[in-house]
Design an enzyme around this catalytic site. Structure first.
Site, PDB file in Angstrom:
ATOM      1  N   LYS A   1      80.273   0.436 115.924  1.00 37.80           N
ATOM      2  CA  LYS A   1      79.926  -0.398 117.074  1.00 37.80           C
ATOM      3  C   LYS A   1      79.296  -1.683 116.537  1.00 37.80           C
ATOM      4  O   LYS A   1      78.119  -1.742 116.215  1.00 37.80           O
ATOM      5  CB  LYS A   1      78.951   0.338 117.995  1.00 37.80           C
ATOM      6  CG  LYS A   1      78.150  -0.528 118.971  1.00 37.80           C
ATOM      7  CD  LYS A   1      78.984  -1.329 119.925  1.00 37.80           C
ATOM      8  CE  LYS A   1      78.086  -2.088 120.909  1.00 37.80           C
ATOM      9  NZ  LYS A   1      77.428  -3.277 120.320  1.00 37.80           N
TER      10      LYS A   1
ATOM     11  N   GLY B   1      68.839  -2.525 113.087  1.00 42.19           N
ATOM     12  CA  GLY B   1      68.530  -3.418 114.193  1.00 42.19           C
ATOM     13  C   GLY B   1      67.036  -3.470 114.422  1.00 42.19           C
ATOM     14  O   GLY B   1      66.240  -3.207 113.517  1.00 42.19           O
ATOM     15  N   SER B   2      66.640  -3.774 115.636  1.00 41.24           N
ATOM     16  CA  SER B   2      65.226  -3.910 115.961  1.00 41.24           C
ATOM     17  C   SER B   2      64.540  -2.554 116.029  1.00 41.24           C
ATOM     18  O   SER B   2      65.177  -1.522 116.284  1.00 41.24           O
ATOM     19  CB  SER B   2      65.057  -4.627 117.303  1.00 41.24           C
ATOM     20  OG  SER B   2      65.502  -3.801 118.373  1.00 41.24           O
TER      21      SER B   2
ATOM     22  N   GLY C   1      65.772   0.951 117.636  1.00 40.54           N
ATOM     23  CA  GLY C   1      65.747   2.095 116.738  1.00 40.54           C
ATOM     24  C   GLY C   1      65.010   3.277 117.333  1.00 40.54           C
ATOM     25  O   GLY C   1      65.431   4.436 117.196  1.00 40.54           O
TER      26      GLY C   1
ATOM     27  N   GLU D   1      67.154   1.488 110.039  1.00 42.46           N
ATOM     28  CA  GLU D   1      66.564   0.393 109.267  1.00 42.46           C
ATOM     29  C   GLU D   1      66.233  -0.682 110.281  1.00 42.46           C
ATOM     30  O   GLU D   1      67.122  -1.260 110.902  1.00 42.46           O
ATOM     31  CB  GLU D   1      67.534  -0.116 108.205  1.00 42.46           C
ATOM     32  CG  GLU D   1      66.853  -0.989 107.151  1.00 42.46           C
ATOM     33  CD  GLU D   1      67.002  -2.473 107.417  1.00 42.46           C
ATOM     34  OE1 GLU D   1      66.121  -3.031 108.116  1.00 42.46           O
ATOM     35  OE2 GLU D   1      67.966  -3.064 106.934  1.00 42.46           O
TER      36      GLU D   1
ATOM     37  N   CYS E   1      66.376  -9.002 107.810  1.00 40.67           N
ATOM     38  CA  CYS E   1      65.365  -7.951 108.035  1.00 40.67           C
ATOM     39  C   CYS E   1      64.203  -8.067 107.057  1.00 40.67           C
ATOM     40  O   CYS E   1      63.055  -7.818 107.419  1.00 40.67           O
ATOM     41  CB  CYS E   1      66.016  -6.579 107.914  1.00 40.67           C
ATOM     42  SG  CYS E   1      67.247  -6.226 109.188  1.00 40.67           S
TER      43      CYS E   1
ATOM     44  N   GLU F   1      58.052  -9.798 114.171  1.00 41.21           N
ATOM     45  CA  GLU F   1      59.270 -10.264 113.498  1.00 41.21           C
ATOM     46  C   GLU F   1      59.921 -11.365 114.335  1.00 41.21           C
ATOM     47  O   GLU F   1      60.381 -11.127 115.443  1.00 41.21           O
ATOM     48  CB  GLU F   1      60.247  -9.108 113.293  1.00 41.21           C
ATOM     49  CG  GLU F   1      61.444  -9.497 112.458  1.00 41.21           C
ATOM     50  CD  GLU F   1      62.365  -8.325 112.164  1.00 41.21           C
ATOM     51  OE1 GLU F   1      62.933  -8.278 111.063  1.00 41.21           O
ATOM     52  OE2 GLU F   1      62.515  -7.461 113.045  1.00 41.21           O
TER      53      GLU F   1
END
Length: 499
Positions: free
Chosen positions: A191, A244-245, A249, A267, A301, A401
């Site tokens: 995806k 992703g974020s 997550g 991650e 990241c 972030e």
């Protein structure tokens, strides 16, 4: 065109390649491209000028073909060396189609084409090659038992792995997730992020050309709620591999608990400190520090967004950093090989970054340069490289972030204070330390709470390096042999041999 051929292209050459390329916009399921049900589509946007590249088919998560292929054994029970050969050929095909992959990711997210040629494409190809090399290195065990018993342990693939990947490295992040899953014998449903859907379709097509069986590598496009969430909730998916974020997550973990307790590898970003000690080689430290935060537009990241500078060298470092950043990392046309910084991925991300810059000003940090949209680039999603000085680690620009080209400079007295500041974060993906003192280096490596620690370098490594973090940076591991083992499970077989 392969990697060597495309290195000679200039801006006009890349534009010609882009104009000729017609991206595949359908989903790839069971070995063929198919339209979404009811013809649903979404627009893929070029962040350079916000023009529409194409319309991409939206789809619900489709796992049936992956499960069918897995149960048939056409891939999961293929001889290990035959699977290896497929992944070797696949790696070569990625290199051979370097021009197409480069154009697709540049169009989707504004990544400088030079980054694609020098890093993303060779790195992605190497990922599949390395994972192919690992396939026949998986060993079982025979344990010591009584003479009347025989016990052995084997490793088996999990089944169907859903790979949910971000938009900042469309090809490379997909490679990091898909390669170990395939190498272990699983089927995959990829995806891609809706902001960068195009290169995933080419990946699936080339897997078939490399000799991969139909149904083993599937791609579904769409928004997170309609494709990613159903994939994570699907009872026939055995693992979600997610980058992703942290916010999403955490949802992946929830969805796993709400469904079949599938495995989840995450991650989820970071707030990487770059610790510059007074005895460091400043020439090298400044060069790496600039690339560490402004490379890939700061949409990384492990972006080195917190610059921790020992007080006695603060002014010298600031002066060197400012002069070099203003000359090297300036936004431009990502199809120009000279450009080292493109636009952010879309207007939403641009607004997010600009809002954080406003927050930094309100919090009392001192804006040294940048902080705005470069003149003449207002149609696109550009943000100028930005530096704040006088930042306190409690400020939001030091804790949250931003995912953009915004650096926060924080002073410290000694290595103990630097480590304390570094660890004062919900994240723990990576950190770097610049020093010529071996004791300081080892102390920092021991005490920093992060999955990766670089000493006198930044973002170095190879495929043997486990990639993943501590705390809310997630618990998954990419690259490395371990990442493939994380896509397997052990089975014990106990035989009673009698008297």
């Amino acid at each position: 065109m392969n990697l060597e051929q495309v290195k000679s292209l200039d801006r006009k050459g890349w534009r010609k390649v882009a104009n000729k390329l017609k991206p595949e916009t359908r989903n790839f399921i069971d070995g063929k491209f198919v339209d979404a049900k009811k013809g649903r589509k979404f627009e893929s946007i070029n962040p350079v000028d916000n023009s529409v590249i194409c319309e991409v088919a939206r789809s619900d998560a489709a796992v049936k073909s992956g499960r069918k292929a897995f149960r048939s054994g056409v891939w999961s029970r293929m001889a290990p060396r035959d699977r290896m050969e497929v992944l070797y050929r696949y790696a070569d095909l990625i290199r051979a189609h370097a021009d197409e992959f480069a154009v697709l990711d540049v169009l989707n997210m504004g990544k400088p084409v030079t980054d694609m040629i020098n890093s993303d494409i060779p790195g992605s190809a190497l990922t599949f090659q390395f994972m192919g090399e690992c396939i026949d290195k998986i060993f079982g065990q025979v344990t010591a038992t009584a003479s009347t018993e025989f016990h052995y342990i084997v490793r088996e693939p999990l089944g169907v792995v859903g790979c949910v990947v971000p938009w900042n490295y469309p090809l490379m992040m997909a490679a990091w997730k898909v390669a170990p899953a395939l190498a272990a014998g699983n089927s995959v449903v990829l995806k891609p992020a809706e902001q960068s859907p195009l290169s995933g379709n080419l990946m699936a097509k080339l897997f078939m050309e490399a000799g991969g069986p139909a149904g083993v590598f599937n791609v579904v496009q769409g928004y997170g709620e309609e494709s990613g969430k159903p994939l994570a909730l699907h009872n026939d998916v055995d693992k979600i591999a997610f980058t992703g974020s942290a916010e999403v997550g955490k949802l992946m973990l929830v969805y796993a608990g709400q469904s079949n307790m599938k495995r989840v590898g995450t991650e989820c970003g970071g707030k990487t400190p770059q610790i510059i000690m007074g005895d460091a080689n400043l020439e090298s430290a400044v060069t790496y520090a600039i690339a560490g935060i402004f490379g890939n537009q700061g949409e990384v990241c492990n972006a080195g967004s917190r610059l921790l500078i020992e007080k006695k060298i603060h002014d010298e470092f600031l002066d060197m950093f400012t002069k070099r950043a203003k000359t090297v990392f300036q936004p431009g046309d990502p199809f120009d090989p000279k450009t080292q910084m493109g636009p952010l991925v879309n207007k939403t991300q641009q607004k997010r970054v600009l809002d954080y810059i406003g927050i930094g000003k309100k919090e009392g940090a001192k804006l040294m340069f940048g902080g705005d949209v470069p003149s003449g680039m207002e149609k696109g999603c550009y943000v100028a490289p930005t530096l704040f000085d006088g930042v306190k680690n409690s400020m939001r620009i030091a804790q949250e972030e931003i995912f953009g080209p915004v650096a926060a400079m924080i002073p410290f007295k000694n290595i103990d204070e630097a480590i304390e500041i570094s660890n004062d974060s919900i994240y723990g993906l990576a950190a770097s330390v610049w020093t010529n003192d071996v004791n300081t280096a080892h102390k920092a490596a021991r005490d920093l709470q992060s999955g990766v620690v670089w000493i006198n370098c930044f973002d170095h490594g190879d495929m043997t390096l486990p990639w993943g973090g501590y705390k809310q940076s997630g618990h998954g591991r990419d690259k490395c042999f371990e990442s493939m083992l994380l896509h397997t499970q052990t089975k014990s077989v106990w035989m009673h041999l009698g008297a």
